[in-house]
Write a protein that holds these residues in place. Sequence first.
Motif, mmCIF file in Angstrom:
data_model
loop_
_atom_site.group_PDB
_atom_site.id
_atom_site.type_symbol
_atom_site.label_atom_id
_atom_site.label_comp_id
_atom_site.label_asym_id
_atom_site.label_seq_id
_atom_site.Cartn_x
_atom_site.Cartn_y
_atom_site.Cartn_z
ATOM 1 N N VAL A 31 -15.702 36.743 -16.876
ATOM 2 C CA VAL A 31 -14.520 37.322 -17.513
ATOM 3 C C VAL A 31 -14.501 38.822 -17.235
ATOM 4 N N GLU A 80 -15.192 42.340 -20.481
ATOM 5 C CA GLU A 80 -16.352 42.282 -21.367
ATOM 6 C C GLU A 80 -17.384 43.302 -20.879
ATOM 7 N N LYS A 82 -9.649 35.912 -19.093
ATOM 8 C CA LYS A 82 -10.362 35.305 -20.209
ATOM 9 C C LYS A 82 -11.386 34.335 -19.645
ATOM 10 N N SER A 118 -18.079 30.127 -28.549
ATOM 11 C CA SER A 118 -17.371 31.394 -28.784
ATOM 12 C C SER A 118 -16.424 31.744 -27.645
ATOM 13 N N ASN A 130 -17.036 33.450 -25.115
ATOM 14 C CA ASN A 130 -17.280 34.865 -24.780
ATOM 15 C C ASN A 130 -16.263 35.783 -25.457
ATOM 16 N N ASP A 131 -15.943 35.487 -26.688
ATOM 17 C CA ASP A 131 -14.944 36.243 -27.442
ATOM 18 C C ASP A 131 -15.547 36.583 -28.799
ATOM 19 N N ASN A 142 -14.243 37.845 -31.443
ATOM 20 C CA ASN A 142 -13.429 37.414 -32.581
ATOM 21 C C ASN A 142 -13.628 35.924 -32.878
ATOM 22 N N LYS A 143 -13.738 35.129 -31.813
ATOM 23 C CA LYS A 143 -13.999 33.698 -32.020
ATOM 24 C C LYS A 143 -15.384 33.491 -32.626
#
Length: 332
Positions: free
Chosen positions: A36, A39, A68, A192, A194-195, A197-198
């Motif tokens: 992604v 990041e 993403k 997740s 790679n997020d 917030n998730k």
Amino acid sequence: MTTLRKLAACTALGLALGAGAAAAQDKPTIVTVVKVTGENWFTRMNQGVDAYGAEHSNVATSQVGPAKADAAQQGRIIEDLVAKNVSAIAVVPMDPSALEGVLRRAEQRGIKVITHEGDSLVNTAVDIEAFDNKAFGTRINEKLAACMGQSGKWTSFVGSLGSLTHNQWVDAGAENAKKYSGMELVAAKNESFNDANKAYEKAKEILRRYPDIKGFQGSSAIDVIGIGRAVEEAGLQDKTCVYGLGLPKDTGPYLDTGAVDEIFFWDPKDAGYVMNVVANMVLDGKEVTDGMDLGVPGYNKVSVKKGPGKGVIVQGEAWVDVDKASYKNYPF
């Protein structure tokens, strides 16, 4: 200047420009494809890719990735690179199994394939691992177990169920935790993607469902950020243990408050650089051999073994552990 002389000059200029373009096209191109873009882990990796290119004018290096973390989007980027017939592709796969087809097509076109975090891949010349993945996952879990007093509920996070190394780490952690009869794994392998917030939302959900949970083991570089935020908001810094992959600057605020207890990592810049070292070697027809020094910290005496396909797996010793007391020693 006469018309004839002008025509001759223009022709000479055209030939010179054409020769320059041909020279540029003849220069081998190594494209690194990450999970992604944006990041911090892969921003740091890009520094290594750029550094190698700046130091080696005989090749052109660059890095790309999807907006993403999505295996299908990553596959489409690689398909485009195959169509452009780049010289080598260095891939950090989101889901190794999802890329086998497009990497096979790349190899059939004569494109050299180098991978990182993909030791199950068949269609690669060299897969580079920063360390023994089972040992890494075991180490994280052993630290987690010690913090938990070897008892209580704990859970694990992965970037995705298709992320090979993440699953290797948490599977090794789960196996390690079996040594302790008091440890109970619940709701394993939360994705997740790679997020952060998730990861935060998942961690809040876990805290609601298991209010007595004591431990979290994260795998994506941002998992501990989301988990730490949820733990901090709930005021549970002193009642939970949070361990996992992370970068010092990103995780520092949570290490300072105790919402995250310790992070484990390897330098993405070094990984990006060493992927390009190996890609250039493969383009030159050179082999990576057991015990070789690749000139990058953590890869000074690599081990080499046969991979599942025609290629090899190269393993370094590049991991680092840091906590509140030591994370500021690292500038990324």
